[in-house]
Write an enzyme that holds these catalytic residues in place. Structure first.
Site, PDB file in Angstrom:
ATOM      1  N   VAL A 165       0.832  -1.204   0.000  1.00  0.00           N
ATOM      2  CA  VAL A 165       0.000   0.000   0.000  1.00  0.00           C
ATOM      3  C   VAL A 165       0.864   1.250   0.000  1.00  0.00           C
ATOM      4  CG1 VAL A 165      -1.807   1.257   1.247  1.00  0.00           C
ATOM      5  CG2 VAL A 165      -1.799  -1.248   1.248  1.00  0.00           C
ATOM      6  N   GLU A 166       1.952   1.220   0.760  1.00  0.00           N
ATOM      7  CA  GLU A 166       2.796   2.407   0.906  1.00  0.00           C
ATOM      8  C   GLU A 166       3.621   2.712  -0.343  1.00  0.00           C
ATOM      9  OE1 GLU A 166       3.251   4.702   3.180  1.00  0.00           O
ATOM     10  OE2 GLU A 166       1.806   3.964   4.636  1.00  0.00           O
ATOM     11  N   SER A 167       4.263   1.698  -0.910  1.00  0.00           N
ATOM     12  CA  SER A 167       5.256   1.950  -1.958  1.00  0.00           C
ATOM     13  C   SER A 167       5.207   0.964  -3.108  1.00  0.00           C
ATOM     14  CB  SER A 167       6.665   1.901  -1.356  1.00  0.00           C
ATOM     15  OG  SER A 167       6.922   0.598  -0.824  1.00  0.00           O
TER      16      SER A 167
END
Length: 566
Positions: A165-167
């Site tokens: 989700v982040e990167s």
């Protein structure tokens, strides 16, 4: 004064991209923050999957948006290694040695929640199974380690999927919100958790250090919210203060205070559903028509102590791997070598670790970087020499036993230098930036040298482009400092951009930096109209999410043309 301190003083004025002067919230606990972390996320990779091509932005840009079609072969090979690592066919893996079974056994979040936001994410993922394959292939280097660290802390195994989700598991990801690495730390939060940033090294991208910091942060947030892991996730994205404020608002209105009932920033409202949807798929991929790429339950890398600075090309030769593999496992190193100040360790593929240790033991520390003799010329300074040879004044002082930054013409200096040409270090920060700046775009290409007092807004306005575009073209975020002498590449929309860049007609007397305290009833549109500026500019100057409400008393920075001010 120590070499480390001297190095820091120089570095604070020379950092690139993620290596930046920290913002005013550096000393505030992120547990109480009300700042939404704008992560790089996975939009580019999703676009690639939807288009079904590898020549688009998503395939060529995720490494700090630096990898473009015209890149050199070495850089493209590195991109391919990240997106398409060589893997054995699924049937070649042993079922009882499967990382996915171990992951599922540690799941602790409620996957049965019925919510439209989760269904929307599920619909997208299930209709694009190629996306799941791509992120698993990217994350195959890191998942075993991250899951192991998650288990040690007794945290939900779903947290090991959070870098998707982040990167999108891109270790070089850098967002316009100044977030970097797999876990997308912004500078202030990174500093709070002890992640250092220097000219040589950015620990926000360090697989080991950043994972430890991220899990510590999540652990503390879970404790803050009495063991509610879903609220902890929301706070990781938008700050503990934001979540607490939303819960307080609901309590006052006699409403539930679970995540799904809170009024949170738009990005956060979709952040948790993304992870829940991914966890549901990884928990039972067959139910969603997805076949996960096989991944063995065994470590991908070992951590090898080096004891000193080490040329990364030399390290690759000693380990018997491509230098790109070294960078992908050690993405925190900005240059051609590890940092002289540490950490003195290197992540190396398991099967190459013993070979690397044996070779390393046979080479004394002084031979682990190349050296060259340099005779000081008229006009030289430690700053200019260090810039020329990709090092720092502090390093030159240390290796040459200099008590100050004063040097004499004719003096002989010993300088650490790369063992190979710069092109060999295809994933170093300078090479990524060079490739980004050389990519063809719409407009007239201009090279602009930053002057004292320049702002992104000034430069963008003169060339009729957006602040975010100028930052993105140069591997930066709108909140990064502009240091005098830094060269920017701008794809100008003006008729005579070269003349404009050389002879700017900007009047410093007409534009003022002012502080504004938000009043009750204010909105971004209302403030923008009052001061004759754009909403997007206010958002860029203050790193704001335009979908989030302003709070009375909130401080904003505005750059106002006094001829149009109220």
């Amino acid at each position: 004064m120590s070499v480390r301190r001297l190095s820091f003083l120089f570095i604070s004025g020379a950092l690139l991209s993620g290596c930046s002067v920290l913002d005013g919230q550096a000393r505030e606990s992120p547990l109480n923050s009300e700042q939404v972390t704008v992560a790089a996320g996975d939009d580019g990779l999703k676009q690639s999957v939807v288009s079904g091509t590898k020549g688009d932005a998503a395939h060529n840009e995720p490494l700090d948006e630096a990898i473009a079609p015209e890149l050199k072969v070495a850089a493209q090979n590195a991109r391919d290694k990240l997106d398409n690592p060589v893997q054995e066919p699924p049937e070649a893996k042993l079922v009882d040695n499967d990382l996915w079974a171990r992951l599922r056994s540690g799941f602790a979040l409620n996957h049965d929640v019925e919510n439209e936001r989760v269904r929307d994410q599920l619909d997208w993922y299930t209709s694009h199974p190629g996306y799941i394959n791509r992120v698993v292939e990217r994350g195959s280097r890191y998942l075993y380690y991250i899951l192991s660290q998650t288990e040690k802390r007794g945290l939900p195994a779903e947290y090991a999927l959070l870098p998707i989700v982040e990167s999108a598991f891109d270790p070089f990801a850098y967002s316009h919100g100044r977030a970097a690495g797999l876990w997308q730390f912004i500078p202030s939060t990174a500093k709070y958790f002890g992640l250092t940033q220097s000219w040589w090294h950015d620990e926000r991208r360090d697989v080991v250090a950043a994972t430890d910091a991220a899990l510590t942060y999540l652990e503390r947030l879970a404790n803050r919210f009495d063991g509610n892991y879903t609220l902890a996730l929301a706070a990781y994205n938008s700050g503990g203060g934001t979540v607490s404020s939303a819960m307080r608002h609901n309590r006052n209105d006699n409403k539930p205070t679970d995540f799904w009932s809170l009024q949170l920033p738009r990005e956060t409202r979709h952040y948790v559903p993304k992870l829940i949807a991914l966890a549901k798929i990884f928990d039972n991929p067959k139910a969603y028509g997805i076949t996960l790429p096989a991944l063995a339950d065994e470590p991908y890398f070992e951590i090898v102590k080096t004891g000193s600075q080490l040329d990364l090309a030399q390290a690759a030769d000693m380990a018997g791997v491509d230098i790109d593999e070294i960078y992908l496992l050690n993405p925190s190193y900005n240059r051609w070598a590890t940092s002289p100040d540490g950490p003195h360790r290197l992540l190396v593929p398991v099967e190459n670790a013993e070979t690397f240790r044996t070779a390393l033991a046979s080479i004394p520390p002084k031979s682990r970087v190349s050296w060259r003799n340099y005779i000081v010329k008229s006009g030289d300074s430690l700053n200019s020499i260090s810039h020329k040879f990709s090092t720092t004044p502090a390093v030159l002082q240390e290796v040459n036993n200099l008590n100050s930054d004063l040097i004499r013409i004719g003096e002989r200096l010993l300088i650490p230098s790369a063992s190979k040409d710069s092109e060999a270090y295809a994933l170093s920060a300078s090479q990524r930036l060079q490739r980004k700046q050389s990519r063809e775009r719409d407009g007239n290409k201009v090279r602009y040298t930053v002057r004292k007092g320049d702002t992104f807004w000034d430069i963008a306005r003169e060339h009729r482009v957006s602040v975010r575009q100028v930052a993105r073209w140069n591997g930066m975020a709108p909140g990064d400092p502009l240091m005098p002498g830094k060269e920017l590449v701008i794809w100008s929309k003006t008729r005579q951009p070269t003349l404009l860049a050389a002879n700017s007609a900007r009047s410093d007397e007409m534009v003022r930096k002012v502080g504004y305290r938000v009043r009750k009833g204010d909105s971004l549109a209302r403030i923008a109209n009052r001061f004759s500026v754009n909403v997007s500019d206010i958002a860029s100057w203050n790193d704001l999410n335009t979908s989030r409400y302003l709070q009375p008393g909130q401080s904003l920075v505005l750059y106002v043309d006094i001829r149009n001010s109220p």
